[in-house]
Design a protein around this motif. Structure first.
Motif, PDB file in Angstrom:
ATOM      1  N   GLU A 205       0.849  -1.182   0.000  1.00 36.50           N
ATOM      2  CA  GLU A 205       0.000   0.000   0.000  1.00 36.50           C
ATOM      3  C   GLU A 205       0.891   1.241   0.000  1.00 36.50           C
ATOM      4  OE1 GLU A 205      -2.672  -0.100   3.268  1.00 36.50           O
ATOM      5  OE2 GLU A 205      -3.378  -2.144   2.858  1.00 36.50           O
ATOM      6  N   ARG A 206       0.522   2.198  -0.809  1.00 44.86           N
ATOM      7  CA  ARG A 206       1.319   3.424  -0.908  1.00 44.86           C
ATOM      8  C   ARG A 206       0.394   4.619  -1.040  1.00 44.86           C
ATOM      9  NH1 ARG A 206       6.553   4.645  -1.716  1.00 44.86           N
ATOM     10  NH2 ARG A 206       7.035   6.678  -2.691  1.00 44.86           N
ATOM     11  N   GLY A 207       0.629   5.610  -0.171  1.00 46.34           N
ATOM     12  CA  GLY A 207      -0.114   6.855  -0.225  1.00 46.34           C
ATOM     13  C   GLY A 207       0.798   7.999  -0.628  1.00 46.34           C
ATOM     14  N   GLN A 208       0.316   9.238  -0.372  1.00 47.36           N
ATOM     15  CA  GLN A 208       1.101  10.404  -0.732  1.00 47.36           C
ATOM     16  C   GLN A 208       2.359  10.530   0.129  1.00 47.36           C
ATOM     17  OE1 GLN A 208      -1.830  13.511  -0.292  1.00 47.36           O
ATOM     18  NE2 GLN A 208      -2.334  13.470  -2.489  1.00 47.36           N
ATOM     19  N   VAL A 209       2.243  10.115   1.396  1.00 43.48           N
ATOM     20  CA  VAL A 209       3.384  10.218   2.296  1.00 43.48           C
ATOM     21  C   VAL A 209       3.769   8.857   2.860  1.00 43.48           C
ATOM     22  CG1 VAL A 209       4.271  11.250   4.433  1.00 43.48           C
ATOM     23  CG2 VAL A 209       2.795  12.595   2.903  1.00 43.48           C
ATOM     24  N   ASP A 210       2.772   8.126   3.295  1.00 43.22           N
ATOM     25  CA  ASP A 210       3.042   6.863   3.982  1.00 43.22           C
ATOM     26  C   ASP A 210       2.977   5.686   3.006  1.00 43.22           C
ATOM     27  OD1 ASP A 210       0.357   7.263   3.572  1.00 43.22           O
ATOM     28  OD2 ASP A 210      -0.257   6.125   5.349  1.00 43.22           O
ATOM     29  N   SER A 211       3.570   4.587   3.428  1.00 43.34           N
ATOM     30  CA  SER A 211       3.544   3.337   2.649  1.00 43.34           C
ATOM     31  C   SER A 211       3.784   2.172   3.587  1.00 43.34           C
ATOM     32  CB  SER A 211       4.606   3.365   1.543  1.00 43.34           C
ATOM     33  OG  SER A 211       5.903   3.454   2.118  1.00 43.34           O
ATOM     34  N   VAL A 212       3.228   1.016   3.206  1.00 41.16           N
ATOM     35  CA  VAL A 212       3.370  -0.198   4.022  1.00 41.16           C
ATOM     36  C   VAL A 212       3.529  -1.384   3.075  1.00 41.16           C
ATOM     37  CG1 VAL A 212       2.321  -1.719   5.727  1.00 41.16           C
ATOM     38  CG2 VAL A 212       1.950   0.734   5.888  1.00 41.16           C
TER      39      VAL A 212
ATOM     40  N   ASN B  60       7.744  -3.459   6.208  1.00 43.74           N
ATOM     41  CA  ASN B  60       8.513  -2.244   5.933  1.00 43.74           C
ATOM     42  C   ASN B  60       7.510  -1.112   5.786  1.00 43.74           C
ATOM     43  OD1 ASN B  60      10.183  -0.204   5.087  1.00 43.74           O
ATOM     44  ND2 ASN B  60      11.042  -1.318   3.339  1.00 43.74           N
ATOM     45  N   SER B  61       7.571  -0.148   6.689  1.00 45.46           N
ATOM     46  CA  SER B  61       6.574   0.923   6.708  1.00 45.46           C
ATOM     47  C   SER B  61       7.234   2.285   6.766  1.00 45.46           C
ATOM     48  CB  SER B  61       5.621   0.751   7.896  1.00 45.46           C
ATOM     49  OG  SER B  61       6.324   0.910   9.119  1.00 45.46           O
ATOM     50  N   ARG B  62       6.529   3.280   6.254  1.00 49.96           N
ATOM     51  CA  ARG B  62       6.941   4.672   6.351  1.00 49.96           C
ATOM     52  C   ARG B  62       5.724   5.485   6.751  1.00 49.96           C
ATOM     53  NH1 ARG B  62       9.187   7.776   1.150  1.00 49.96           N
ATOM     54  NH2 ARG B  62       6.958   7.633   0.647  1.00 49.96           N
TER      55      ARG B  62
ATOM     56  N   SER C  98       8.469  17.952   5.816  1.00 48.36           N
ATOM     57  CA  SER C  98       7.787  16.758   6.296  1.00 48.36           C
ATOM     58  C   SER C  98       8.807  15.706   6.677  1.00 48.36           C
ATOM     59  CB  SER C  98       6.847  16.224   5.216  1.00 48.36           C
ATOM     60  OG  SER C  98       5.854  17.175   4.911  1.00 48.36           O
ATOM     61  N   LEU C  99       8.687  15.225   7.919  1.00 49.45           N
ATOM     62  CA  LEU C  99       9.536  14.139   8.376  1.00 49.45           C
ATOM     63  C   LEU C  99       8.765  12.836   8.243  1.00 49.45           C
ATOM     64  CD1 LEU C  99      11.060  15.669  11.640  1.00 49.45           C
ATOM     65  CD2 LEU C  99      12.024  15.659   9.338  1.00 49.45           C
ATOM     66  N   THR C 100       9.450  11.792   7.895  1.00 51.42           N
ATOM     67  CA  THR C 100       8.851  10.448   7.866  1.00 51.42           C
ATOM     68  C   THR C 100       9.697   9.509   8.708  1.00 51.42           C
ATOM     69  OG1 THR C 100      10.083   9.876   5.863  1.00 51.42           O
ATOM     70  CG2 THR C 100       7.849  10.761   5.576  1.00 51.42           C
ATOM     71  N   ILE C 101       9.007   8.576   9.339  1.00 51.90           N
ATOM     72  CA  ILE C 101       9.671   7.593  10.196  1.00 51.90           C
ATOM     73  C   ILE C 101       9.583   6.248   9.482  1.00 51.90           C
ATOM     74  CG2 ILE C 101       9.684   6.462  12.434  1.00 51.90           C
ATOM     75  CD1 ILE C 101       8.244   8.971  13.522  1.00 51.90           C
ATOM     76  N   GLY C 102      10.736   5.695   9.182  1.00 47.40           N
ATOM     77  CA  GLY C 102      10.786   4.408   8.517  1.00 47.40           C
ATOM     78  C   GLY C 102      11.109   3.294   9.500  1.00 47.40           C
ATOM     79  N   ARG C 103      10.344   2.221   9.388  1.00 39.82           N
ATOM     80  CA  ARG C 103      10.546   1.068  10.282  1.00 39.82           C
ATOM     81  C   ARG C 103      10.586  -0.210   9.444  1.00 39.82           C
ATOM     82  NH1 ARG C 103       6.800   4.219  13.275  1.00 39.82           N
ATOM     83  NH2 ARG C 103       7.480   4.708  15.413  1.00 39.82           N
ATOM     84  N   ILE C 104      11.599  -1.027   9.696  1.00 40.71           N
ATOM     85  CA  ILE C 104      11.665  -2.381   9.148  1.00 40.71           C
ATOM     86  C   ILE C 104      11.581  -3.330  10.336  1.00 40.71           C
ATOM     87  CG2 ILE C 104      13.009  -4.053   7.854  1.00 40.71           C
ATOM     88  CD1 ILE C 104      14.313  -1.757   6.388  1.00 40.71           C
ATOM     89  N   THR C 105      10.535  -4.130  10.374  1.00 45.24           N
ATOM     90  CA  THR C 105      10.312  -5.011  11.521  1.00 45.24           C
ATOM     91  C   THR C 105      10.105  -6.441  11.042  1.00 45.24           C
ATOM     92  OG1 THR C 105       7.939  -4.551  11.475  1.00 45.24           O
ATOM     93  CG2 THR C 105       9.295  -3.181  12.932  1.00 45.24           C
ATOM     94  N   GLY C 106      10.459  -7.360  11.878  1.00 40.13           N
ATOM     95  CA  GLY C 106      10.226  -8.782  11.634  1.00 40.13           C
ATOM     96  C   GLY C 106      10.148  -9.500  12.970  1.00 40.13           C
ATOM     97  N   GLY C 107       9.243 -10.437  13.056  1.00 38.74           N
ATOM     98  CA  GLY C 107       9.112 -11.116  14.335  1.00 38.74           C
ATOM     99  C   GLY C 107       8.151 -12.288  14.278  1.00 38.74           C
ATOM    100  N   ILE C 108       7.964 -12.867  15.426  1.00 40.25           N
ATOM    101  CA  ILE C 108       7.082 -14.021  15.583  1.00 40.25           C
ATOM    102  C   ILE C 108       6.282 -13.857  16.868  1.00 40.25           C
ATOM    103  CG2 ILE C 108       8.900 -15.374  16.726  1.00 40.25           C
ATOM    104  CD1 ILE C 108       7.649 -17.874  15.415  1.00 40.25           C
ATOM    105  N   GLU C 109       5.014 -14.224  16.822  1.00 38.46           N
ATOM    106  CA  GLU C 109       4.126 -14.111  17.987  1.00 38.46           C
ATOM    107  C   GLU C 109       3.351 -15.410  18.160  1.00 38.46           C
ATOM    108  OE1 GLU C 109       1.562 -10.784  17.447  1.00 38.46           O
ATOM    109  OE2 GLU C 109       3.148  -9.287  17.763  1.00 38.46           O
ATOM    110  N   PHE C 110       3.081 -15.724  19.427  1.00 39.85           N
ATOM    111  CA  PHE C 110       2.264 -16.889  19.790  1.00 39.85           C
ATOM    112  C   PHE C 110       1.110 -16.403  20.657  1.00 39.85           C
ATOM    113  CE2 PHE C 110       6.518 -18.467  19.054  1.00 39.85           C
ATOM    114  CZ  PHE C 110       6.312 -19.607  18.285  1.00 39.85           C
ATOM    115  N   SER C 111      -0.102 -16.860  20.314  1.00 40.12           N
ATOM    116  CA  SER C 111      -1.296 -16.480  21.075  1.00 40.12           C
ATOM    117  C   SER C 111      -2.083 -17.731  21.436  1.00 40.12           C
ATOM    118  CB  SER C 111      -2.189 -15.527  20.266  1.00 40.12           C
ATOM    119  OG  SER C 111      -1.490 -14.364  19.913  1.00 40.12           O
ATOM    120  N   ARG C 112      -2.785 -17.653  22.546  1.00 41.72           N
ATOM    121  CA  ARG C 112      -3.640 -18.771  22.951  1.00 41.72           C
ATOM    122  C   ARG C 112      -4.630 -18.305  24.002  1.00 41.72           C
ATOM    123  NH1 ARG C 112      -1.262 -22.586  27.559  1.00 41.72           N
ATOM    124  NH2 ARG C 112      -3.484 -22.504  27.977  1.00 41.72           N
TER     125      ARG C 112
END
Length: 784
Positions: A487-494, A519-521, A536-550
């Motif tokens: 997804e990509r907008g005028q400023v942000d993207s995911v 990968n998000s902005r 305009s400032l943008t914050i870029g994040r690259i994340t990866g992980g694993i979650e367990f729920s129950r």
């Protein structure tokens, strides 16, 4: 003399007539023989769900097909009629001349009596009377019922004709009499009705009217046999019924004469106990054994097997499914060997639907072993034999089925699959539902019919923001889900890839696993603004992980996870920067990027609904507690602890609903400013722009709303919000809120409309803040 002739004509016309030309001349001898072969009238209280047998000795259950409890209605006609034969016989020996005169008048009724009281192995009684005119028979019966005989005295005696020892029982029998009174003229029907009333009082197992010719006139004696005293109870087959409940149901009758009416009430209370809990079970048989011991037989429908049947979503025909049956079976709580519960079955259906891969789900109970079962057709009022519907169980679920079924009368021993019958001389009850060709296993097979949804596919969109997505809801037929979106907008993207296994194979705690790469902005203005030519400032994040729920407990669920994050700030040209225009730091490490390994712990409580059901629940509450801990496994990795909590509660007030929410959080340790709590905006304090109230190390935001229906899916709403950073703004590295002169606290209020949609509520709101500013807010979904 004419009056006496009429009186004896009526009495002999009831049942003493034994000849019609073709019979031998020894009519009285034949009548006495019929009388000796017919037992006294016995009848238990009618109950469509049980079989009751009264006896002085133990009567074992039949090995094949239980005796129909309502079959006593058949013997009732014969025995009541024969009782009047006894009544007449006692008087017949005193008036042979009257006997001959009546024999010439009532041969038709005699033939009917012989047919009904004869051996059932003989030819069908209807065939014997095939040559008789139905109109003639109706006229004969009507004439006999209208004729009256004067009775001078009415007495109640025991079965031997002697006075009863229990005067209270004698009083009960006398009190039950309605038509039979001394010095009253009675018809046959009135005497029969009083016999019914004595039996229906519940205290007696048999009643036989006897007429005695005395000097003062005809004495009518009701010879009754009381039930035994209740001395004990034996219950078989009740595996889930509490013993205390059973004892309490029968306690009041101990040491007293068994009253079948009260026994029926006790049995109904047991059946109601099962029905209230949605259990497929009922009292199927009752025996009164010698010594006053009651034996209850309870039939509990145990689950024998559970199978999955896939149906085509267009034709409804059986097809091959993509989902593995074990994936569906492990979702349901109904298991083999337990008593089937409708309530549990309903929850199982809802659970399977929440998997997200089924369009329709239903559970059909079937008799185990493919036993032939009767199916009722309410329109044609017929009974047919089918192997796919377990009417014994359906009878517990449907009051209408009970009422309609009790109106049906049919022979249960003379039809096969697909046959219809419409006979009116033998009622059918639940104990005769099963075909005598196959035994009743007492178990039920469950067939779950499922219609699968399309597994997924590609989607794309354009406009202010554009995107592309691919989703698959049922990877490998195990309900595993894969989502890839851009997804990509005028400023942000995911850019995101998610892979979720909602139930890890081999785990019995319903643990799910999610693997995520993103990968998000996002705009940085919510914390740092864009004033003083900073762009305009943008914050870029690259994340990866694993979650367990129950699930942890009912209404509680928990999530643990490990997430790695690589984050930094860029200017409008995409160049990494470490300070803003106020020379305030933008990262915690002093480098262009911060690296953090976060250990995540979250718990959620949902009571009486959730966000998705708040519109229909009268009262609901949701609480979420989230904790994140930065693990400094490497020196340059950040170390901080963040705690965040939020709660929502909804209450109906007449047609309106009151929604209250509160949220708060705090951060301890070395954290970057872009991780501060931003206050203000559509999901915070309305009337302010995003993050315009403040950004702090701590925060509290509260909100109150009253919504009310307007038209169809449209609702109106009035609201008020308040938020504060609790004075923690200066403790954020670089004090971005203070540098941009944010107030640190503020409130807003306003009104708006909401429209329910498949995406959630569409919210359009107009708000005012404490600075006299006003602005529109648009949002999708419920507020966080």
């Amino acid at each position: 003399m004419e009056r006496a002739q009429k009186k004896n004509d009526l009495l002999f016309g009831v049942s003493a007539v034994t000849a019609r030309g073709s019979f031998s001349c020894d009519k009285l001898h034949l009548l006495n023989q019929i009388r000796s072969q017919t037992p006294p009238f016995k009848r238990m209280l009618r109950n469509d769900d049980i079989r009751i047998v009264s006896s002085a000795i133990k009567i074992p259950l039949p090995s094949k097909r239980p005796t129909c409890p309502l079959r006593t209605a058949h013997s009732h006609i014969a025995n009541a009629t024969n009782s009047f034969a006894q009544l007449v016989n006692s008087f017949a020996f005193h008036s042979t001349e009257f006997t001959r005169s009546v024999l010439q008048k009532s041969s038709l009724f005699c033939s009917a009596t012989l047919s009904l009281t004869g051996d059932r192995k003989r030819a069908c009684p209807i065939r014997r009377l095939a040559s008789l005119s139905l109109a003639e028979e109706a006229q004969q019966k009507a004439r006999q019922n209208e004729e009256r005989v004067l009775i001078s005295e009415v007495l109640v005696r025991n079965k031997d004709g002697e006075e009863m020892e229990r005067k209270d029982l004698e009083a009960e029998a006398v009190q039950a009499l309605k038509a039979c009174r001394p010095n009253s003229a009675l018809t046959v029907r009135e005497v029969q009705e009083d016999v019914h009333r004595i039996i229906n009082s519940g205290y007696f197992s048999s009643c036989m009217p006897v007429a005695v010719d005395t000097r003062d006139g005809i004495r009518l004696v009701f010879q009754v046999e009381p039930n035994q005293e209740f001395q004990g109870l034996v219950c078989e087959g009740a595996n889930v019924l509490p013993a205390k409940f059973l004892e309490d149901s029968m306690r009041d009758g101990y040491g007293k004469i068994i009253n079948l009416r009260r026994l029926d009430e006790a049995i109904s209370s047991i059946n109601n106990w099962y029905m209230e809990r949605g259990l497929f079970a009922m009292v199927s048989a009752v025996e009164i054994l010698s010594g006053g011991i009651l034996r209850l037989q309870v039939s509990e429908a145990e689950v024998n097997n559970i199978s999955i049947r896939f149906l085509d979503r267009k034709t409804g025909e059986i097809t091959v499914g993509k989902t593995k049956p074990e994936t569906i079976l492990r979702q349901i709580t109904t298991k083999k060997g337990q008593v089937y519960s409708m309530l549990e079955g309903k929850r199982d259906v809802e659970t399977v639907l929440t998997m997200g891969i089924m369009e329709d789900v239903s559970i059909i109970p079937q008799p185990a072993g493919n036993v032939f079962i009767l199916k009722m057709d309410f329109k044609s009022r017929q009974i047919t034999a089918k192997s796919w519907q377990f009417y014994v169980l359906a009878k517990l679920m449907s009051t209408r089925a009970n009422e309609e079924y009790n109106k049906l009368q049919c022979s249960a021993t003379s039809f096969s699959s697909g046959d219809h019958c419409n006979r009116d001389w033998l009622p059918v009850t639940t104990t005769t539902l099963h075909s005598p060709l196959q035994p009743d296993t007492g178990k039920v097979d469950l067939v779950m019919n499922v219609v699968e949804r399309p597994s997924g596919g590609f989607s794309a969109g354009g406009g202010i923001s554009s995107g592309f997505a691919y989703s698959h809801r049922n990877v490998f037929g195990k309900n595993q889900k894969l989502n890839i979106s851009l997804e990509r907008g005028q400023v942000d993207s995911v850019y995101r890839i998610n892979y979720t296994d909602p139930w890890i194979q081999g785990d019995d705690k319903r643990t799910s696993r999610t693997i995520m790469i993103q990968n998000s902005r996002t705009p940085g203005t919510i914390v740092h603004g864009n004033a003083d030519g900073n762009g305009s400032l943008t914050i870029g994040r690259i994340t990866g992980g694993i979650e367990f729920s129950r699930p942890i407990r009912p209404k509680w669920s928990g999530t643990v996870g490990l997430v790695f994050q690589h984050a930094g700030v860029r200017d409008e040209k995409g160049i990494p920067i470490i300070k803003d225009c106020f020379s305030s730091p933008l990262t915690a490490s002093g480098n262009t990027h911060d690296q953090t390994l976060l250990a995540k712990l979250e718990t959620v409580y949902t009571g009486s609904g959730d966000h998705g059901s708040s519109m229909v629940c009268s009262e609901w509450i949701k609480f979420v507690l989230n904790m994140e801990k930065g693990l400094p496994l490497l020196p340059e990795w950040l170390s901080f602890t963040r705690v965040n909590a939020r709660a929502r509660k909804g209450v109906e007030i007449g047609p309106a609903r009151l929604h209250l929410s509160i949220s708060g959080g705090h951060v301890v340790g070395n954290f970057p400013p872009y991780e501060a709590f931003a206050i203000g905006g559509t999901n915070s304090v309305r009337g302010y722009e995003e993050g315009s109230v403040g950004s702090g190390r701590s925060y509290v935001v509260g909100s109150g709303e009253i919504s009310f229906p307007v038209y169809g899916p449209v609702e109106g709403v009035i609201f008020s919000d308040y938020g504060t950073d609790l004075g923690s703004g200066p403790t954020v590295p670089g004090d971005p809120a203070g540098a941009r002169k944010k107030p640190g606290s503020g409130y807003g209020y306003g009104f708006g409309i909401r429209v329910e949609s498949p995406l959630g509520p569409l919210r359009l709101e107009y708000a005012f803040n404490d600075k006299k500013d006003r602005r529109f807010h648009f949002g999708v979904g419920h507020r966080n």
